[in-house]
Scaffold this active site. Structure first.
Site, short mmCIF file in Angstrom:
data_model
loop_
_atom_site.label_atom_id
_atom_site.label_comp_id
_atom_site.label_asym_id
_atom_site.label_seq_id
_atom_site.Cartn_x
_atom_site.Cartn_y
_atom_site.Cartn_z
N GLU A 190 0.89 -1.16 0.00
CA GLU A 190 0.00 0.00 0.00
C GLU A 190 0.92 1.20 0.00
OE1 GLU A 190 -3.45 -0.39 -0.14
OE2 GLU A 190 -2.85 -2.49 -0.33
N CYS A 207 -1.68 9.58 2.78
CA CYS A 207 -1.47 8.91 1.48
C CYS A 207 -2.48 9.39 0.45
CB CYS A 207 -1.50 7.40 1.63
SG CYS A 207 -3.00 6.78 2.40
P1 NAD Z 1 8.81 4.48 3.75
O1 NAD Z 1 8.50 3.50 2.68
O2 NAD Z 1 10.03 5.28 3.66
O3 NAD Z 1 8.86 3.73 5.16
C1 NAD Z 1 7.84 2.83 5.54
C2 NAD Z 1 8.48 1.66 6.25
O4 NAD Z 1 9.33 0.97 5.33
C3 NAD Z 1 9.36 2.09 7.42
O5 NAD Z 1 9.19 1.19 8.48
C4 NAD Z 1 10.74 2.02 6.83
O6 NAD Z 1 11.77 1.85 7.76
C5 NAD Z 1 10.62 0.81 5.93
N1 NAD Z 1 11.64 0.73 4.88
C6 NAD Z 1 12.31 1.75 4.29
N2 NAD Z 1 13.14 1.26 3.34
C7 NAD Z 1 13.01 -0.09 3.35
C8 NAD Z 1 13.59 -1.14 2.59
N3 NAD Z 1 14.49 -0.90 1.64
N4 NAD Z 1 13.20 -2.41 2.83
C9 NAD Z 1 12.26 -2.67 3.79
N5 NAD Z 1 11.69 -1.71 4.55
C10 NAD Z 1 12.05 -0.43 4.33
O7 NAD Z 1 7.51 5.41 3.87
P2 NAD Z 1 7.27 6.55 4.96
O8 NAD Z 1 8.03 7.75 4.59
O9 NAD Z 1 7.42 6.01 6.32
O10 NAD Z 1 5.72 6.84 4.79
C11 NAD Z 1 5.18 7.73 3.89
C12 NAD Z 1 4.70 7.01 2.65
O11 NAD Z 1 3.73 6.02 3.01
C13 NAD Z 1 4.01 7.91 1.67
O12 NAD Z 1 4.44 7.58 0.37
C14 NAD Z 1 2.53 7.57 1.84
O13 NAD Z 1 1.74 7.82 0.71
C15 NAD Z 1 2.62 6.11 2.13
N6 NAD Z 1 1.41 5.63 2.81
C16 NAD Z 1 0.55 4.87 2.09
C17 NAD Z 1 -0.63 4.43 2.68
C18 NAD Z 1 -1.61 3.61 1.87
O14 NAD Z 1 -2.52 3.03 2.46
N7 NAD Z 1 -1.48 3.53 0.57
C19 NAD Z 1 -0.91 4.75 4.00
C20 NAD Z 1 0.00 5.52 4.73
C21 NAD Z 1 1.16 5.96 4.10
#
Ligand code: NAD
Length: 469
Positions: A241, A275
């Site tokens: 997501e 998001c």
């Molecule tokens: P992010 O992807 O940077 O981080 C999310 C999680 O992924 C964190 O726990 C992070 O440590 C982990 N992560 C980062 N790199 C990784 C890797 N290479 N391998 C595995 N895990 C890794 O996102 P963010 O900045 O925390 O959140 C914001 C983003 O989330 C925005 O793009 C937003 O649109 C999205 N979001 C989407 C939804 C949805 O339902 N579609 C809901 C909330 C947020």
């Protein structure tokens, strides 16, 4: 209210770790918590622990698993204020909104506690002598990797759905809300047998290590770049997501003041860190001038909470600065304020074009880029373009335009005449760069289970041996 920051500091005081997460408050830069980053060996250990607990948890009756998740919801209710306070401290969200996020998380746990035992397969119409079934089974060990922007609600959904379907879970909360994740883990794990829910802490590196471990399903809510990197790193099933670049389409027949109110809510709520925030606006030329004036009027009086940190603020501002350099006209905001914290003002930009990065990518800050269109059709075709497919909103009085819009927009969610809202238990099924699979609702239970088809026949009735003579 219990002092969780002190409790956590005491718990971490004897810990030896090579790396630490140092979290500061984005409102004033004051330190919040210091949490040890989970080592590579401990990440593998957490997955082994989850694997060891997996068989018994899968064999636990669904009603008992659901009861444990329901008790976990009680545990969260007892710590509602602490969870909201930590959310506010770590990501800057105003307390009332943080409380709403915690309440949503509790409701989601309860919802999955109800839905879990009701989740079922089906029987097939096989031969009279056979039994033919499709049975959903737990996948096994799930990794749940979550973002910071609504840390309790999003985590509760994934953890709750994974647990009630009989999976054990390794949970990696965002490194930007580590204390919130730590408390949430503790409250839920307290109600579960050992090893059913384990926690790993850290950022991208720890997440990357985790997804390379032997897992059965990975659920990632976060940015598109991360989601795609996880998908490349593993052959395990991944539910993603991810980010969006949601358009708002404003038709010529709507009240410009109401449309501006909708736009301001969509673009600036949670300081734009949602998001499904409004990321780009296409307004019909007949009402464009008054819409823009009304939008600026609303943006100018907003006193927004800070962004999660300066890293995000720099990214948001770089997109804004690039757009201005490429010809966008600043109507308000657009400058980094002096002083502590990670504040960024509500920003309205006019004259935006598809060549600008902020019109093509997710901005994740309080920015409303506006583009004027000559017709509804032009707006619809521009709104439908792009690589993301999360959600979209159309504001129109025309039934025909509303119908065309929901049919034509290649996104998971279409909203007509309201930027936010939706019925409880609504699933989300993002398309394109925005994700893969169902992230919410009853359908999330399907993602955490694998269906087994069973064809079962009784052995033949033994025939009496023929009598001799
Ligand atoms: P992010 O992807 O940077 O981080 C999310 C999680 O992924 C964190 O726990 C992070 O440590 C982990 N992560 C980062 N790199 C990784 C890797 N290479 N391998 C595995 N895990 C890794 O996102 P963010 O900045 O925390 O959140 C914001 C983003 O989330 C925005 O793009 C937003 O649109 C999205 N979001 C989407 C939804 C949805 O339902 N579609 C809901 C909330 C947020």
């Amino acid at each position: 209210m219990r002092d969780i920051e002190r409790l956590l500091a005491e718990e971490c005081s004897g810990v030896r770790a090579e790396e630490w997460i140092e979290k500061t408050d984005p409102a004033d830069d004051s330190p919040v918590v210091r949490i040890p980053v989970t080592s590579a060996e401990a990440v593998s250990g957490a997955v082994r622990t989850a694997r060891a607990a997996s068989r018994d948890w899968a064999r636990t009756a669904p009603a008992d698993r659901a009861a444990a998740v329901d008790r976990a919801a009680d545990g969260l209710s007892a710590y509602q204020e602490e969870l909201a306070w930590l959310t506010k401290r770590e990501m800057g969200r105003p307390l009332d909104e943080a409380r709403a996020g915690v309440a949503a998380g509790i409701a989601t746990l309860r919802q999955y506690a109800q839905l879990g035992p009701a989740h079922r397969g089906r029987s097939l119409a096989g031969a009279w002598s056979a039994t033919d079934l499709m049975v959903p089974e737990p996948r096994g060990v799930a990794a749940v990797i979550t973002p910071w922007n609504d840390p309790v609600a999003v985590s509760c959904g994934l953890i709750g759905a994974a647990l009630v379907t009989g999976n054990t879970v390794v949970y990696k909360p965002s490194e930007r809300t580590p204390a919130t994740g730590w408390l949430l883990h503790r409250l839920i794990a307290e109600e579960l047998p050992d090893g059913v829910l384990t926690l790993v802490n850290g950022g991208a590196e720890v997440g990357d290590r985790l997804v390379r471990e032997p897992l059965d399903v990975i659920a990632h809510v976060g940015s598109t770049a991360t989601g795609l990197s996880i998908r490349r790193a593993t052959t395990t099933k991944v539910v993603r997501e991810n980010g969006g670049n949601d358009p708002l389409l404003v038709d010529e027949d709507v009240d410009p003041a109401w449309a501006a109110e909708q736009a301001a809510t969509g673009a600036f709520a949670n300081s734009g860190q949602i998001c499904v925030a409004v990321e780009r606006i296409y307004v019909h030329e007949r009402i464009a001038a008054s819409f823009l004036a009304e939008l600026v009027k609303r943006a100018e009086v907003l006193d927004l909470a800070p962004l999660v940190d300066r890293r995000l603020r720099d990214e948001v501002h770089s997109q804004v600065a690039e757009a201005i350099a490429a010809g966008a006209a600043v109507q308000c905001g657009g400058e980094i304020p002096a002083g502590p914290g990670a504040f960024y003002p509500a920003t309205v930009l006019a004259g935006c074009t598809e060549q600008m990065r902020l019109m093509r990518e997710e901005t994740f800050g309080p920015v409303a880029p506006v583009s004027v269109v000559a017709s509804f059709e032009e707006g619809l075709s521009r709104a439908a373009a792009g690589e993301y497919g999360l959600a979209a909103t159309v504001l129109t009085g025309s039934l025909r335009h509303a119908q065309e819009a929901w049919r034509e927009l290649p996104v998971g969610t279409v909203k007509v005449n309201s930027v936010f809202g939706g019925a409880p238990a609504g699933a989300a099924h993002p398309r394109g760069a925005s994700g893969d699979g169902y992230g919410y609702g009853p359908e999330l239970l399907d993602e955490f289970t694998a269906t087994k088809v069973v064809h079962w026949e009784a052995p033949p009735v033994p025939q009496p041996a023929p009598q001799a003579g």
